[in-house]
Scaffold this motif. Sequence first.
Motif, short mmCIF file in Angstrom:
data_model
loop_
_atom_site.label_atom_id
_atom_site.label_comp_id
_atom_site.label_asym_id
_atom_site.label_seq_id
_atom_site.Cartn_x
_atom_site.Cartn_y
_atom_site.Cartn_z
N TYR A 41 0.83 -1.21 0.00
CA TYR A 41 0.00 0.00 0.00
C TYR A 41 0.86 1.25 0.00
O TYR A 41 1.96 1.27 0.57
N ARG A 42 0.34 2.29 -0.62
CA ARG A 42 0.73 3.64 -0.25
C ARG A 42 -0.29 4.04 0.80
O ARG A 42 -1.45 4.31 0.49
N THR A 59 -5.56 2.72 4.90
CA THR A 59 -5.32 2.06 3.61
C THR A 59 -6.66 1.88 2.90
O THR A 59 -7.71 1.98 3.54
N PRO A 60 -6.65 1.57 1.61
CA PRO A 60 -7.91 1.31 0.91
C PRO A 60 -8.68 0.12 1.48
O PRO A 60 -9.90 0.01 1.25
N ASP A 175 7.01 5.21 -7.43
CA ASP A 175 5.65 5.79 -7.46
C ASP A 175 5.67 7.16 -6.79
O ASP A 175 6.27 7.33 -5.72
N GLY A 177 2.75 9.07 -6.21
CA GLY A 177 1.44 9.47 -5.73
C GLY A 177 1.46 9.88 -4.26
O GLY A 177 2.42 9.62 -3.53
N ASP A 179 -1.93 9.96 -2.49
CA ASP A 179 -3.14 9.41 -1.87
C ASP A 179 -2.95 7.93 -1.57
O ASP A 179 -2.13 7.25 -2.19
N ALA A 181 -3.36 4.06 -1.73
CA ALA A 181 -3.64 3.22 -2.90
C ALA A 181 -3.02 1.84 -2.69
O ALA A 181 -2.10 1.66 -1.89
N LEU A 183 -0.67 -0.65 -4.41
CA LEU A 183 0.35 -0.61 -5.45
C LEU A 183 0.72 -2.00 -5.98
O LEU A 183 1.22 -2.12 -7.09
#
Length: 340
Positions: A41-42, A59-60, A175, A177, A179, A181, A183
């Motif tokens: 994750y990001r 996290t998502p 990466d 980004g 937000d 996400a 990955l």
Amino acid sequence: MKGQTIILDHIENREAAALMVDGALQDMLVDADQPRPGTIYRAIADRPVKGQGGMFLKTPDGSAFLRQVKGMAPGQAVLVQVSGYAEAGKAIPVAQKLLFKSRYAIVTPDAPGLNISRSIKDEAERDRLLEIAHEGAGGSGYGLILRSSCENAAEEDIAQDIDTMMGLATDVLEDSGTDMAVLATGDGPHLLAWRDWVAPGDVVTEAGSFETHGVLDALDRDRGILQPLDGGASFYIEPTRALIAIDVNTGPDTSLAAGLNANLGCARMLPRALRVKGLGGQIVLDLAPMPKKDRRRFETAIRQAFKTCTVETALVGWTPLGHYELQRKRARVPLHEVLK
């Protein structure tokens, strides 16, 4: 059915893989509803837990928990990898040390250097693999481990694995980004079987193979708490919320060696039982009565049994009451929670 057979199928509409050796079930992987270990994750730092030196992350897939945090502020983006399965009601366990694993190669961005599995002893083979490693990752700055499965494997297969894992590592680490996400997604049971069950054997992929190859019958036996041993002895595995309790019984044997024999039998069978059941955490063994002088033999047997187990397990030792304790990584969701 002799030798090793890997069976890839589905059970209760879940992807699953079974490892049968000489017709007996030795390992079982079943997909769960939780994020798979290896998922990257990001994540976004949420709130610190000062007493534990950790940080809750967003996290998502929900809340995650990162241990041993230093210098991280709420709102900061951070790359983390799922390190195991969460207990019910708890946050996803994650780590900042990222690993990119495949059948032949493990890329270790935080640990530079080229390494060959120590289980590969032949010097000529080690030299061959080191050349492949230099060719594939020598100038990257990332670390690389070539696994034991590389021994005598085709150069092009190893090189392809290295290239794939190096590319994935680069994509994730570069990466930009901000937000939260996902990955990279962790491997499911079919890929894990290909990645980790590397001994020679047959691979069966036809639908319904679990039934035709005896996997379902074996699962029916292993899903119970009773695990029979030779001579009428047995042990019971009962998961509780706090720990896994194991009780060893001698059965009808009343000889002086009955307790030791039952305990040695449990030691030999325990890694397989824990793998198939997907159990981890704190494990406490209430062993059959045996003289203290025989504890050394039991320790030797259980150490040898877990030597080849792929799930990280610490043999902690004896308690004042004479129980034996283990600490095992929660690498899987318990089978009884996945298959209702």
